[in-house]
Motif scaffolding. Structure first.
Motif, PDB file in Angstrom:
ATOM      1  N   THR A 189      -5.707  93.107  79.085  1.00  0.00           N
ATOM      2  CA  THR A 189      -6.406  94.310  79.520  1.00  0.00           C
ATOM      3  C   THR A 189      -5.537  95.523  79.239  1.00  0.00           C
ATOM      4  N   VAL A 190      -6.109  96.492  78.544  1.00  0.00           N
ATOM      5  CA  VAL A 190      -5.427  97.739  78.221  1.00  0.00           C
ATOM      6  C   VAL A 190      -6.272  98.881  78.788  1.00  0.00           C
ATOM      7  N   LEU A 191      -5.699  99.656  79.684  1.00  0.00           N
ATOM      8  CA  LEU A 191      -6.395 100.784  80.318  1.00  0.00           C
ATOM      9  C   LEU A 191      -7.731 100.355  80.906  1.00  0.00           C
ATOM     10  N   GLY A 192      -7.731  99.187  81.549  1.00  0.00           N
ATOM     11  CA  GLY A 192      -8.921  98.699  82.224  1.00  0.00           C
ATOM     12  C   GLY A 192      -9.964  98.069  81.320  1.00  0.00           C
ATOM     13  N   THR A 193      -9.647  97.937  80.044  1.00  0.00           N
ATOM     14  CA  THR A 193     -10.585  97.381  79.083  1.00  0.00           C
ATOM     15  C   THR A 193     -10.039  96.092  78.498  1.00  0.00           C
ATOM     16  N   SER A 194     -10.866  95.074  78.455  1.00  0.00           N
ATOM     17  CA  SER A 194     -10.472  93.799  77.867  1.00  0.00           C
ATOM     18  C   SER A 194     -10.375  93.941  76.351  1.00  0.00           C
ATOM     19  N   VAL A 195      -9.257  93.480  75.788  1.00  0.00           N
ATOM     20  CA  VAL A 195      -9.049  93.506  74.340  1.00  0.00           C
ATOM     21  C   VAL A 195      -8.516  92.142  73.896  1.00  0.00           C
ATOM     22  N   THR A 196      -8.623  91.893  72.606  1.00  0.00           N
ATOM     23  CA  THR A 196      -8.070  90.686  72.017  1.00  0.00           C
ATOM     24  C   THR A 196      -6.876  91.068  71.152  1.00  0.00           C
ATOM     25  N   VAL A 197      -5.735  90.460  71.425  1.00  0.00           N
ATOM     26  CA  VAL A 197      -4.577  90.643  70.562  1.00  0.00           C
ATOM     27  C   VAL A 197      -4.775  89.694  69.387  1.00  0.00           C
ATOM     28  N   GLU A 198      -4.980  90.278  68.210  1.00  0.00           N
ATOM     29  CA  GLU A 198      -5.310  89.503  67.001  1.00  0.00           C
ATOM     30  C   GLU A 198      -4.081  89.125  66.184  1.00  0.00           C
ATOM     31  N   SER A 199      -3.049  89.992  66.195  1.00  0.00           N
ATOM     32  CA  SER A 199      -1.859  89.733  65.392  1.00  0.00           C
ATOM     33  C   SER A 199      -0.738  90.663  65.830  1.00  0.00           C
ATOM     34  N   VAL A 200       0.456  90.377  65.336  1.00  0.00           N
ATOM     35  CA  VAL A 200       1.585  91.287  65.524  1.00  0.00           C
ATOM     36  C   VAL A 200       2.048  91.730  64.149  1.00  0.00           C
ATOM     37  N   ASP A 201       2.677  92.904  64.114  1.00  0.00           N
ATOM     38  CA  ASP A 201       3.114  93.469  62.839  1.00  0.00           C
ATOM     39  C   ASP A 201       4.406  94.236  63.061  1.00  0.00           C
ATOM     40  N   LEU A 202       5.141  94.401  61.994  1.00  0.00           N
ATOM     41  CA  LEU A 202       6.381  95.180  62.007  1.00  0.00           C
ATOM     42  C   LEU A 202       6.105  96.453  61.231  1.00  0.00           C
ATOM     43  N   THR A 203       6.263  97.602  61.877  1.00  0.00           N
ATOM     44  CA  THR A 203       5.937  98.872  61.234  1.00  0.00           C
ATOM     45  C   THR A 203       7.145  99.409  60.473  1.00  0.00           C
ATOM     46  N   PRO A 204       6.890 100.289  59.506  1.00  0.00           N
ATOM     47  CA  PRO A 204       7.999 100.926  58.795  1.00  0.00           C
ATOM     48  C   PRO A 204       8.911 101.737  59.732  1.00  0.00           C
ATOM     49  N   GLY A 205       8.399 102.142  60.885  1.00  0.00           N
ATOM     50  CA  GLY A 205       9.188 102.894  61.845  1.00  0.00           C
ATOM     51  C   GLY A 205      10.023 102.009  62.757  1.00  0.00           C
ATOM     52  N   SER A 206      10.194 100.750  62.373  1.00  0.00           N
ATOM     53  CA  SER A 206      11.010  99.789  63.124  1.00  0.00           C
ATOM     54  C   SER A 206      10.477  99.540  64.530  1.00  0.00           C
ATOM     55  N   ARG A 207       9.174  99.279  64.593  1.00  0.00           N
ATOM     56  CA  ARG A 207       8.549  98.894  65.856  1.00  0.00           C
ATOM     57  C   ARG A 207       7.742  97.630  65.624  1.00  0.00           C
ATOM     58  N   ILE A 208       7.681  96.802  66.655  1.00  0.00           N
ATOM     59  CA  ILE A 208       6.793  95.651  66.615  1.00  0.00           C
ATOM     60  C   ILE A 208       5.543  96.045  67.394  1.00  0.00           C
ATOM     61  N   ILE A 209       4.398  95.873  66.762  1.00  0.00           N
ATOM     62  CA  ILE A 209       3.136  96.254  67.380  1.00  0.00           C
ATOM     63  C   ILE A 209       2.214  95.049  67.494  1.00  0.00           C
ATOM     64  N   ALA A 210       1.265  95.159  68.402  1.00  0.00           N
ATOM     65  CA  ALA A 210       0.185  94.184  68.528  1.00  0.00           C
ATOM     66  C   ALA A 210      -1.094  94.870  68.070  1.00  0.00           C
ATOM     67  N   TRP A 211      -1.828  94.203  67.185  1.00  0.00           N
ATOM     68  CA  TRP A 211      -3.132  94.718  66.780  1.00  0.00           C
ATOM     69  C   TRP A 211      -4.162  94.207  67.766  1.00  0.00           C
ATOM     70  N   CYS A 212      -4.776  95.136  68.503  1.00  0.00           N
ATOM     71  CA  CYS A 212      -5.750  94.809  69.536  1.00  0.00           C
ATOM     72  C   CYS A 212      -7.139  95.216  69.058  1.00  0.00           C
ATOM     73  N   THR A 213      -8.119  94.363  69.358  1.00  0.00           N
ATOM     74  CA  THR A 213      -9.488  94.652  68.964  1.00  0.00           C
ATOM     75  C   THR A 213     -10.428  94.542  70.157  1.00  0.00           C
ATOM     76  N   ARG A 214     -11.486  95.303  70.070  1.00  0.00           N
ATOM     77  CA  ARG A 214     -12.613  95.207  71.001  1.00  0.00           C
ATOM     78  C   ARG A 214     -13.828  95.607  70.194  1.00  0.00           C
ATOM     79  N   GLY A 215     -14.709  94.644  69.955  1.00  0.00           N
ATOM     80  CA  GLY A 215     -15.858  94.924  69.094  1.00  0.00           C
ATOM     81  C   GLY A 215     -15.371  95.380  67.729  1.00  0.00           C
ATOM     82  N   PRO A 216     -15.925  96.483  67.224  1.00  0.00           N
ATOM     83  CA  PRO A 216     -15.519  96.962  65.899  1.00  0.00           C
ATOM     84  C   PRO A 216     -14.234  97.800  65.921  1.00  0.00           C
ATOM     85  N   HIS A 217     -13.700  98.053  67.097  1.00  0.00           N
ATOM     86  CA  HIS A 217     -12.538  98.931  67.222  1.00  0.00           C
ATOM     87  C   HIS A 217     -11.237  98.147  67.131  1.00  0.00           C
TER      88      HIS A 217
END
Length: 103
Positions: A45-73
């Motif tokens: 849950t992110v900001l009260g909204t259910s999301v699906t963590v689909e993958s993780v990625d390493l950004t060029p800015g040296s951060r690890i991120i989670a790609w979260c989806t909800r419907g088409p977003h």
């Protein structure tokens, strides 16, 4: 998952960073462990909204991120800021270890 002890977290950090020559390689070590060990996809849950963590990625800015989806977003959220569900997914210990290392 029970709370990890300092010793357990330090062991995970050591495992992720063992062969790293610098901070960028240490970050890559954590990214590799997350890709290999974190059970994805999972719901959270992110900001009260259910999301699906689909993958993780390493950004060029040296951060690890989670790609979260909800419907088409789709949105990237830093792993450091990602709320974890209860119970957490398998492999979430690596998120805790990364957060400790990053602090």
């Amino acid at each position: 998952m029970h709370q990890l002890s300092d010793t357990q977290l330090e062991a995970l950090i050591e495992e992720a960073t063992a062969d790293a020559a610098d901070e960028d390689e240490q970050l890559t070590g954590f990214y590799t462990m997350l890709v290999d060990q974190l059970a994805i996809p999972f719901e959270t849950t992110v900001l009260g909204t259910s999301v699906t963590v689909e993958s993780v990625d390493l950004t060029p800015g040296s951060r690890i991120i989670a790609w979260c989806t909800r419907g088409p977003h789709r949105q990237a959220i830093a792993i450091l800021d990602l709320p974890l569900p209860t119970p957490p997914p398998d492999g979430a210990a690596w998120i805790h270890a990364y957060r400790r290392w990053a602090a």
